[in-house]
Design a protein around this motif. Structure first.
Motif, PDB file in Angstrom:
ATOM      1  N   ASP A  29     131.507 134.869 114.858  1.00  0.00           N
ATOM      2  CA  ASP A  29     130.080 135.171 115.395  1.00  0.00           C
ATOM      3  C   ASP A  29     128.974 134.890 114.284  1.00  0.00           C
ATOM      4  OD1 ASP A  29     131.327 136.127 117.604  1.00  0.00           O
ATOM      5  OD2 ASP A  29     131.208 138.093 117.056  1.00  0.00           O
ATOM      6  N   ASP A  30     129.063 135.328 113.129  1.00  0.00           N
ATOM      7  CA  ASP A  30     128.260 135.123 112.072  1.00  0.00           C
ATOM      8  C   ASP A  30     127.927 133.454 111.720  1.00  0.00           C
ATOM      9  OD1 ASP A  30     128.192 137.636 111.438  1.00  0.00           O
ATOM     10  OD2 ASP A  30     129.481 137.500 109.527  1.00  0.00           O
ATOM     11  N   TYR A  31     128.972 132.489 111.830  1.00  0.00           N
ATOM     12  CA  TYR A  31     128.661 131.008 111.894  1.00  0.00           C
ATOM     13  C   TYR A  31     128.108 130.547 113.051  1.00  0.00           C
ATOM     14  CZ  TYR A  31     130.778 130.292 107.211  1.00  0.00           C
ATOM     15  OH  TYR A  31     131.062 130.340 106.043  1.00  0.00           O
ATOM     16  N   GLU A  32     128.336 131.052 114.207  1.00  0.00           N
ATOM     17  CA  GLU A  32     127.760 130.700 115.544  1.00  0.00           C
ATOM     18  C   GLU A  32     126.358 131.251 115.400  1.00  0.00           C
ATOM     19  OE1 GLU A  32     129.267 129.759 120.047  1.00  0.00           O
ATOM     20  OE2 GLU A  32     129.609 131.833 119.064  1.00  0.00           O
ATOM     21  N   GLN A  33     125.980 132.408 115.000  1.00  0.00           N
ATOM     22  CA  GLN A  33     124.602 133.047 115.011  1.00  0.00           C
ATOM     23  C   GLN A  33     123.610 132.514 114.053  1.00  0.00           C
ATOM     24  OE1 GLN A  33     124.469 137.081 115.140  1.00  0.00           O
ATOM     25  NE2 GLN A  33     122.193 137.361 114.868  1.00  0.00           N
ATOM     26  N   HIS A  34     124.251 132.250 112.806  1.00  0.00           N
ATOM     27  CA  HIS A  34     123.492 132.008 111.619  1.00  0.00           C
ATOM     28  C   HIS A  34     123.700 130.509 111.138  1.00  0.00           C
ATOM     29  CE1 HIS A  34     122.298 136.287 111.309  1.00  0.00           C
ATOM     30  NE2 HIS A  34     123.457 136.638 111.491  1.00  0.00           N
ATOM     31  N   GLY A  35     124.751 129.814 111.644  1.00  0.00           N
ATOM     32  CA  GLY A  35     125.099 128.626 111.067  1.00  0.00           C
ATOM     33  C   GLY A  35     124.199 127.526 111.927  1.00  0.00           C
ATOM     34  N   THR A  36     124.296 126.095 111.448  1.00  0.00           N
ATOM     35  CA  THR A  36     123.658 125.277 112.238  1.00  0.00           C
ATOM     36  C   THR A  36     124.129 125.057 113.678  1.00  0.00           C
ATOM     37  OG1 THR A  36     125.392 123.740 111.410  1.00  0.00           O
ATOM     38  CG2 THR A  36     123.206 123.854 109.861  1.00  0.00           C
ATOM     39  N   PRO A  37     123.476 124.539 114.567  1.00  0.00           N
ATOM     40  CA  PRO A  37     123.859 124.517 115.994  1.00  0.00           C
ATOM     41  C   PRO A  37     125.403 123.767 115.932  1.00  0.00           C
ATOM     42  CG  PRO A  37     121.699 123.613 115.755  1.00  0.00           C
ATOM     43  CD  PRO A  37     122.221 123.879 114.316  1.00  0.00           C
ATOM     44  N   GLU A  38     125.706 122.966 115.355  1.00  0.00           N
ATOM     45  CA  GLU A  38     127.026 122.179 115.585  1.00  0.00           C
ATOM     46  C   GLU A  38     128.262 122.745 114.756  1.00  0.00           C
ATOM     47  OE1 GLU A  38     125.189 120.276 111.903  1.00  0.00           O
ATOM     48  OE2 GLU A  38     124.466 120.901 114.112  1.00  0.00           O
ATOM     49  N   CYS A  39     127.834 123.824 113.793  1.00  0.00           N
ATOM     50  CA  CYS A  39     128.710 124.363 112.790  1.00  0.00           C
ATOM     51  C   CYS A  39     130.056 124.814 113.507  1.00  0.00           C
ATOM     52  CB  CYS A  39     128.016 125.417 112.087  1.00  0.00           C
ATOM     53  SG  CYS A  39     128.978 125.800 110.519  1.00  0.00           S
ATOM     54  N   TYR A  40     130.311 125.586 114.495  1.00  0.00           N
ATOM     55  CA  TYR A  40     131.219 126.229 114.985  1.00  0.00           C
ATOM     56  C   TYR A  40     132.107 125.013 115.645  1.00  0.00           C
ATOM     57  CZ  TYR A  40     133.951 129.455 118.024  1.00  0.00           C
ATOM     58  OH  TYR A  40     134.885 130.226 118.596  1.00  0.00           O
ATOM     59  N   ASP A  41     131.658 124.021 116.340  1.00  0.00           N
ATOM     60  CA  ASP A  41     132.475 122.991 116.648  1.00  0.00           C
ATOM     61  C   ASP A  41     132.935 122.288 115.717  1.00  0.00           C
ATOM     62  OD1 ASP A  41     131.826 123.849 119.431  1.00  0.00           O
ATOM     63  OD2 ASP A  41     130.304 122.417 119.763  1.00  0.00           O
ATOM     64  N   ASN A  42     132.263 121.936 114.491  1.00  0.00           N
ATOM     65  CA  ASN A  42     132.857 121.415 113.370  1.00  0.00           C
ATOM     66  C   ASN A  42     134.096 122.095 112.665  1.00  0.00           C
ATOM     67  OD1 ASN A  42     131.124 119.001 113.475  1.00  0.00           O
ATOM     68  ND2 ASN A  42     129.624 120.199 112.104  1.00  0.00           N
ATOM     69  N   ILE A  43     133.817 123.516 112.654  1.00  0.00           N
ATOM     70  CA  ILE A  43     135.131 124.380 111.993  1.00  0.00           C
ATOM     71  C   ILE A  43     136.364 124.221 112.865  1.00  0.00           C
ATOM     72  CG2 ILE A  43     135.775 126.528 111.514  1.00  0.00           C
ATOM     73  CD1 ILE A  43     132.685 127.154 111.069  1.00  0.00           C
ATOM     74  N   ALA A  44     136.038 124.107 114.381  1.00  0.00           N
ATOM     75  CA  ALA A  44     137.293 123.951 115.095  1.00  0.00           C
ATOM     76  C   ALA A  44     137.719 122.531 115.062  1.00  0.00           C
ATOM     77  CB  ALA A  44     136.632 124.305 116.689  1.00  0.00           C
ATOM     78  N   ARG A  45     136.893 121.599 114.829  1.00  0.00           N
ATOM     79  CA  ARG A  45     137.333 120.199 114.813  1.00  0.00           C
ATOM     80  C   ARG A  45     138.330 119.908 113.382  1.00  0.00           C
ATOM     81  NH1 ARG A  45     135.291 116.802 111.367  1.00  0.00           N
ATOM     82  NH2 ARG A  45     133.438 117.978 111.256  1.00  0.00           N
ATOM     83  N   ILE A  46     137.963 120.681 112.190  1.00  0.00           N
ATOM     84  CA  ILE A  46     138.628 120.694 111.011  1.00  0.00           C
ATOM     85  C   ILE A  46     140.016 121.296 111.345  1.00  0.00           C
ATOM     86  CG2 ILE A  46     138.734 121.281 108.638  1.00  0.00           C
ATOM     87  CD1 ILE A  46     135.610 120.921 108.702  1.00  0.00           C
TER      88      ILE A  46
END
Length: 492
Positions: free
Chosen positions: A224-241
């Motif tokens: 939630d923290d990364y989705e709320q405060h991160g860059t727009p694509e950040c959550y998807d980038n984490i999932a990709r890695i």
């Protein structure tokens, strides 16, 4: 930005993750050690103030609840009488799962309150941590005297002793205030529950008062923290890695490539489930530390680094006495589960804290949820295997279940029957999911601080604090001074 990152790392926690990498232990419990290591470099306290702090010792019963056990031991505590005047407030800053430090008595909201209320400041060291060692904790049978209940009785003995000293005995109007963050935050609230006539008020900061075996909500909050405060694509980038990591583990060729990319020790058998799970622990820990101790800017910076990456950098050993996956002699990461167990068994504070999680709290941050991008490769049963490997066959999942149940029964979980306790949590802190988030009563309020991390209310970087954090500190001070009847403190 560099200063913000540095300050974010100073925030207390007394809470360790039971993960076993040099940074993975950072989480629940080790925050005081983390804080102490960095404070001098950040310039957040005047080193000359340490001259006012004196280390002292008090004799404690080995077992407060068995009259047939006559052995005793020496508990260390600290005293700072810099601001003390007769009938001032007596403050106790509670130590947790790490060595106590005199630094704690020279800064933060504790120091400010003592200055404003003519207070005496004390700091306790928890049994089986630091220099307060009743018995050799590397012998499992000796650890039966390690529990939160015994630690609370130690605090009772200490406070009664302090009140009996000549300089305090005549100060009959002095009130007693306890302050703790993370696990010591639990202890602050639980002291008010079990010893209400001894304690007048308490601050329970970032206190996970609900024991829980499978704490999958931790990583949900990180996400939630990364989705709320991160860059727009950040959550998807984490999932990709993380999905790429998972795919590489599915074939011999993938594992070979992974070992080359990640500098995994050649003799590590990464087809073994526990070794694979340790790898995912290591790769998840950078996100945990940024959520638990960071701020939105810190997370944004991390997201930008991940934008074009196919991997997550491992966190290297931070404390000299912490276990780490990195092996300097061979320059590789050792993800062998049983090597890790052997290493941890030799480290006093790690043995003690893991024992408490196995017998009282759980707190195991698993990936047993789909509401995060880290894949499902850190199951709760990995931690159960750690309990078995550390302490023997009796420390199984059934025993963990019983310990969690007993803890919540003794202390009433999220609804402790207390007054004059303020429960404070930052909404970025993953540990808030086990904390009191709604008022228990008018006299036991909950305060949630937006975009704040673990124990952020207890320590300040002053100029860099957001207004919500400054107002929260004012509110906490107002409550403590109101409950102790000292002065006419008001919120601006």
């Amino acid at each position: 930005m560099a200063n913000e990152v540095r300050i974010s790392k100073l925030i207390c926690t007394v809470l360790y993750l039971v993960h076993v990498n040099g940074y993975v232990f950072y989480g629940f419990g080790n925050g005081y050690r983390y804080l102490t290591k960095q404070l001098s470099n950040a310039g957040l306290f005047d080193a000359s103030a340490l001259s006012s702090v004196e280390a002292k010792w008090i004799e404690q019963p080995l077992d407060h609840f068995d009259e047939n056990e006559t052995r005793t031991w020496k508990m260390r505590y600290f005293e700072n009488l810099e601001f003390w005047q007769p009938n001032g407030t007596i403050y106790l800053f509670i130590g947790g799962e790490g060595e106590a430090s005199p630094v704690w008595l020279t800064m933060g909201i504790l120091y400010e309150l003592a200055n404003e209320t003519n207070g005496a400041i004390f700091g306790s060291e928890h049994r089986y941590y630091g220099k307060s060692m009743p018995l050799n904790n590397l012998v499992t049978d000796n650890l039966k005297f390690l529990s939160s209940r015994q630690a609370l009785a130690d605090l009772e003995t200490l406070l009664k002793y302090v009140r009996s000293l000549p300089k305090f005995e005549k100060s009959t109007d002095s009130k007693v205030v306890l302050i703790g963050g993370s696990y010591p935050g639990n202890l602050a609230a639980w002291m008010k529950l079990l010893y209400p006539n001894l304690i007048d008020a308490a601050i329970a900061s970032s206190a996970p008062v609900l024991a829980k075996k499978d704490f999958f909500e931790y990583l949900e909050t990180v996400a939630d923290d990364y989705e709320q405060h991160g860059t727009p694509e950040c959550y998807d980038n984490i999932a990709r890695i993380f999905q790429r990591y998972e795919k590489l583990f599915s074939s011999a060729e993938g594992i070979k490539l992974l070992k080359e990319e990640e500098k995994i020790c050649e003799d590590n058998d990464m087809t073994k489930l526990e070794n694979k799970q340790l790898f995912f622990m290591d790769k998840t820990s950078p996100f945990m530390i940024r959520a638990q101790y960071g701020n939105p800017a810190y997370i944004q910076t991390h997201c930008k680094k991940l934008a074009n990456s196919s991997r997550v950098a491992s966190l290297q050993q931070f404390f000299d006495d912490e276990p780490s996956f990195w092996r300097e002699e061979t320059e590789c990461f050792d993800y062998d589960f049983y090597n890790m167990i052997d290493e941890v068994k030799e480290i006093d504070w790690a043995v003690s804290w893991i024992y408490q999680t196995c017998t009282e709290f759980g707190y195991y941050q698993s990936t047993n949820s789909d509401a995060h991008p880290f894949t499902r490769n850190i199951p709760a049963d990995l931690y159960y295997k750690m309990c078995l490997g550390m302490f023997g066959h009796e420390f199984n999942e059934e025993r963990i279940n019983a310990g969690v149940l007993n803890t919540n029964k003794l202390y009433n979980g999220l609804t402790p029957n207390v007054t004059h306790v303020v429960f404070v949590n930052g909404d970025m802190d993953p540990w808030h999911r086990l904390g009191v988030l709604e008022d228990v009563s008018y006299e036991a309020p909950a305060k949630i601080i937006p975009a704040a991390s673990h124990c952020r209310d207890l320590f300040s970087n002053r100029k860099g604090d957001p207004e919500e954090l400054k107002e929260a500190r004012k509110y906490i001070k107002y409550l403590i001074e109101k409950w102790t009847g000292f002065g006419e403190y008001t919120v601006d």
